[in-house]
Motif scaffolding. Structure first.
Motif, PDB file in Angstrom:
ATOM      1  N   THR A  97     -40.205  62.903  28.253  1.00 18.41           N
ATOM      2  CA  THR A  97     -38.978  63.106  29.020  1.00 18.41           C
ATOM      3  C   THR A  97     -37.776  63.284  28.104  1.00 18.41           C
ATOM      4  O   THR A  97     -37.849  62.999  26.899  1.00 18.41           O
ATOM      5  N   ALA A  98     -36.680  63.698  28.702  1.00 19.11           N
ATOM      6  CA  ALA A  98     -35.422  63.798  27.958  1.00 19.11           C
ATOM      7  C   ALA A  98     -35.064  62.442  27.365  1.00 19.11           C
ATOM      8  O   ALA A  98     -34.589  62.354  26.237  1.00 19.11           O
ATOM      9  N   GLY A  99     -35.325  61.377  28.126  1.00 22.45           N
ATOM     10  CA  GLY A  99     -35.054  60.026  27.632  1.00 22.45           C
ATOM     11  C   GLY A  99     -35.870  59.659  26.412  1.00 22.45           C
ATOM     12  O   GLY A  99     -35.429  58.880  25.569  1.00 22.45           O
ATOM     13  N   ASP A 100     -37.073  60.248  26.296  1.00 21.72           N
ATOM     14  CA  ASP A 100     -37.928  59.969  25.143  1.00 21.72           C
ATOM     15  C   ASP A 100     -37.420  60.630  23.864  1.00 21.72           C
ATOM     16  O   ASP A 100     -37.600  60.095  22.774  1.00 21.72           O
ATOM     17  N   VAL A 101     -36.836  61.808  23.989  1.00 18.60           N
ATOM     18  CA  VAL A 101     -36.462  62.572  22.792  1.00 18.60           C
ATOM     19  C   VAL A 101     -34.958  62.644  22.547  1.00 18.60           C
ATOM     20  O   VAL A 101     -34.531  63.150  21.514  1.00 18.60           O
ATOM     21  N   MET A 102     -34.162  62.135  23.467  1.00 21.13           N
ATOM     22  CA  MET A 102     -32.707  62.252  23.315  1.00 21.13           C
ATOM     23  C   MET A 102     -32.188  61.394  22.170  1.00 21.13           C
ATOM     24  O   MET A 102     -32.805  60.402  21.779  1.00 21.13           O
ATOM     25  N   VAL A 103     -31.057  61.799  21.653  1.00 20.33           N
ATOM     26  CA  VAL A 103     -30.296  60.961  20.738  1.00 20.33           C
ATOM     27  C   VAL A 103     -29.380  60.134  21.627  1.00 20.33           C
ATOM     28  O   VAL A 103     -28.508  60.683  22.320  1.00 20.33           O
ATOM     29  N   ALA A 104     -29.615  58.834  21.651  1.00 24.82           N
ATOM     30  CA  ALA A 104     -28.836  57.938  22.511  1.00 24.82           C
ATOM     31  C   ALA A 104     -27.471  57.660  21.903  1.00 24.82           C
ATOM     32  O   ALA A 104     -27.239  57.892  20.721  1.00 24.82           O
ATOM     33  N   ASN A 105     -26.595  57.139  22.721  1.00 24.48           N
ATOM     34  CA  ASN A 105     -25.243  56.782  22.303  1.00 24.48           C
ATOM     35  C   ASN A 105     -24.532  57.953  21.625  1.00 24.48           C
ATOM     36  O   ASN A 105     -24.177  57.880  20.447  1.00 24.48           O
ATOM     37  N   PRO A 106     -24.320  59.036  22.365  1.00 25.15           N
ATOM     38  CA  PRO A 106     -23.673  60.204  21.763  1.00 25.15           C
ATOM     39  C   PRO A 106     -22.253  59.898  21.308  1.00 25.15           C
ATOM     40  O   PRO A 106     -21.611  58.964  21.791  1.00 25.15           O
ATOM     41  N   VAL A 107     -21.792  60.705  20.367  1.00 25.80           N
ATOM     42  CA  VAL A 107     -20.438  60.553  19.836  1.00 25.80           C
ATOM     43  C   VAL A 107     -19.474  61.301  20.757  1.00 25.80           C
ATOM     44  O   VAL A 107     -19.710  62.457  21.104  1.00 25.80           O
ATOM     45  N   PHE A 108     -18.404  60.638  21.150  1.00 30.77           N
ATOM     46  CA  PHE A 108     -17.398  61.220  22.023  1.00 30.77           C
ATOM     47  C   PHE A 108     -16.131  61.525  21.244  1.00 30.77           C
ATOM     48  O   PHE A 108     -15.783  60.819  20.300  1.00 30.77           O
ATOM     49  N   ALA A 109     -15.460  62.555  21.678  1.00 32.09           N
ATOM     50  CA  ALA A 109     -14.158  62.901  21.113  1.00 32.09           C
ATOM     51  C   ALA A 109     -13.182  63.119  22.257  1.00 32.09           C
ATOM     52  O   ALA A 109     -13.573  63.521  23.357  1.00 32.09           O
ATOM     53  N   SER A 110     -11.936  62.897  21.977  1.00 30.57           N
ATOM     54  CA  SER A 110     -10.881  63.131  22.954  1.00 30.57           C
ATOM     55  C   SER A 110     -10.565  64.621  23.007  1.00 30.57           C
ATOM     56  O   SER A 110     -10.634  65.307  21.983  1.00 30.57           O
ATOM     57  N   PRO A 111     -10.190  65.144  24.174  1.00 36.76           N
ATOM     58  CA  PRO A 111      -9.821  66.555  24.247  1.00 36.76           C
ATOM     59  C   PRO A 111      -8.602  66.892  23.388  1.00 36.76           C
ATOM     60  O   PRO A 111      -8.408  68.043  22.989  1.00 36.76           O
ATOM     61  N   SER A 112      -7.816  65.895  23.040  1.00 41.14           N
ATOM     62  CA  SER A 112      -6.633  66.145  22.225  1.00 41.14           C
ATOM     63  C   SER A 112      -6.907  66.035  20.725  1.00 41.14           C
ATOM     64  O   SER A 112      -6.003  66.215  19.912  1.00 41.14           O
ATOM     65  N   MET A 113      -8.161  65.780  20.345  1.00 42.02           N
ATOM     66  CA  MET A 113      -8.503  65.677  18.920  1.00 42.02           C
ATOM     67  C   MET A 113      -8.263  67.014  18.234  1.00 42.02           C
ATOM     68  O   MET A 113      -8.605  68.068  18.751  1.00 42.02           O
ATOM     69  N   ASP A 114      -7.679  66.958  17.061  1.00 42.10           N
ATOM     70  CA  ASP A 114      -7.449  68.151  16.253  1.00 42.10           C
ATOM     71  C   ASP A 114      -8.797  68.760  15.863  1.00 42.10           C
ATOM     72  O   ASP A 114      -9.728  68.041  15.502  1.00 42.10           O
ATOM     73  N   ALA A 115      -8.902  70.072  15.942  1.00 38.56           N
ATOM     74  CA  ALA A 115     -10.163  70.757  15.661  1.00 38.56           C
ATOM     75  C   ALA A 115     -10.640  70.513  14.228  1.00 38.56           C
ATOM     76  O   ALA A 115     -11.839  70.363  13.990  1.00 38.56           O
ATOM     77  N   LEU A 116      -9.723  70.462  13.264  1.00 39.01           N
ATOM     78  CA  LEU A 116     -10.137  70.187  11.887  1.00 39.01           C
ATOM     79  C   LEU A 116     -10.702  68.779  11.750  1.00 39.01           C
ATOM     80  O   LEU A 116     -11.681  68.558  11.035  1.00 39.01           O
ATOM     81  N   GLU A 117     -10.099  67.829  12.450  1.00 41.72           N
ATOM     82  CA  GLU A 117     -10.632  66.467  12.448  1.00 41.72           C
ATOM     83  C   GLU A 117     -12.020  66.442  13.079  1.00 41.72           C
ATOM     84  O   GLU A 117     -12.916  65.718  12.618  1.00 41.72           O
ATOM     85  N   ALA A 118     -12.210  67.221  14.129  1.00 38.48           N
ATOM     86  CA  ALA A 118     -13.512  67.287  14.793  1.00 38.48           C
ATOM     87  C   ALA A 118     -14.575  67.828  13.844  1.00 38.48           C
ATOM     88  O   ALA A 118     -15.690  67.307  13.784  1.00 38.48           O
ATOM     89  N   VAL A 119     -14.228  68.865  13.090  1.00 38.49           N
ATOM     90  CA  VAL A 119     -15.175  69.429  12.121  1.00 38.49           C
ATOM     91  C   VAL A 119     -15.532  68.381  11.073  1.00 38.49           C
ATOM     92  O   VAL A 119     -16.701  68.212  10.721  1.00 38.49           O
ATOM     93  N   GLN A 120     -14.535  67.662  10.576  1.00 38.62           N
ATOM     94  CA  GLN A 120     -14.798  66.618   9.583  1.00 38.62           C
ATOM     95  C   GLN A 120     -15.692  65.523  10.159  1.00 38.62           C
ATOM     96  O   GLN A 120     -16.608  65.046   9.486  1.00 38.62           O
ATOM     97  N   LEU A 121     -15.450  65.139  11.403  1.00 36.72           N
ATOM     98  CA  LEU A 121     -16.264  64.119  12.055  1.00 36.72           C
ATOM     99  C   LEU A 121     -17.701  64.609  12.210  1.00 36.72           C
ATOM    100  O   LEU A 121     -18.663  63.893  11.879  1.00 36.72           O
ATOM    101  N   MET A 122     -17.874  65.836  12.681  1.00 38.83           N
ATOM    102  CA  MET A 122     -19.219  66.379  12.857  1.00 38.83           C
ATOM    103  C   MET A 122     -19.947  66.489  11.523  1.00 38.83           C
ATOM    104  O   MET A 122     -21.138  66.172  11.426  1.00 38.83           O
ATOM    105  N   ARG A 123     -19.241  66.918  10.488  1.00 39.05           N
ATOM    106  CA  ARG A 123     -19.873  67.015   9.159  1.00 39.05           C
ATOM    107  C   ARG A 123     -20.283  65.647   8.651  1.00 39.05           C
ATOM    108  O   ARG A 123     -21.377  65.465   8.129  1.00 39.05           O
ATOM    109  N   SER A 124     -19.397  64.666   8.789  1.00 41.78           N
ATOM    110  CA  SER A 124     -19.703  63.330   8.255  1.00 41.78           C
ATOM    111  C   SER A 124     -20.876  62.677   8.986  1.00 41.78           C
ATOM    112  O   SER A 124     -21.632  61.931   8.384  1.00 41.78           O
ATOM    113  N   LEU A 125     -21.039  62.992  10.269  1.00 36.62           N
ATOM    114  CA  LEU A 125     -22.130  62.416  11.051  1.00 36.62           C
ATOM    115  C   LEU A 125     -23.322  63.362  11.181  1.00 36.62           C
ATOM    116  O   LEU A 125     -24.293  63.045  11.854  1.00 36.62           O
ATOM    117  N   GLN A 126     -23.221  64.528  10.555  1.00 33.99           N
ATOM    118  CA  GLN A 126     -24.261  65.559  10.596  1.00 33.99           C
ATOM    119  C   GLN A 126     -24.610  65.946  12.030  1.00 33.99           C
ATOM    120  O   GLN A 126     -25.766  65.965  12.443  1.00 33.99           O
TER     121      GLN A 126
END
Length: 150
Positions: A72-101
């Protein structure tokens, strides 16, 4: 250039419940032309509990010769997804995604209600476009520093 995630996040999101078979998850990805689906609680469809990417399906099931109809999706999902605010700066979002892969970042309001998804590739494309667009630099790309010769 202060671009925020709300400026371009994908708001049409494919969602499934944890009990959805991995095979149906893959079919939904194909139908919707998406590389990930958000897993939501069965009783609160707006509250994400995980994310399944095409990469997860390949690594966890296909590469191991597992039958996607049995998981199931529950078996293969990555739990506890990372959330971002809609007001987050796009460059900060890229840095966050890179740091967390991460390739996707869920965008949610202050109550964790899902608003959209930011996809790394799309964020980078948008930022690159803004960097090279003449309108984005006030006309400096033409060498005139925004001044017109008359």
């Amino acid at each position: 250039m202060a671009t925020t995630l709300q400026d371009f996040a994908v708001s049409v999101i494919a969602v499934v419940e944890p009990e959805t078979t991995a095979q149906n998850v893959a079919k939904l990805m194909r139908q919707r032309h998406v590389s990930a689906v958000v897993v939501v609680e069965a009783d609160q469809h707006a509250r994400p509990v995980g994310i399944v990417t095409d990469r997860d399906l390949v690594r966890e099931l296909m590469a191991e010769d597992m039958d996607p109809a049995l998981f199931t999706a529950g078996d293969v999902m990555v739990a506890n997804p990372v959330f971002a605010s809609p007001s987050m700066d796009a460059l900060e979002a890229v840095q966050l995604m890179r740091s967390l892969q991460l390739q996707q970042l869920l965008i949610a309001d202050s109550t964790d209600r899902l608003l959209g998804v930011a996809v790394m590739e799309e964020v980078l494309e948008r930022l690159a476009f803004e960097l090279i667009s003449p309108a984005a630099d006030g006309g400096r790309a033409n060498g005139h520093g925004g001044c017109r010769r008359g």
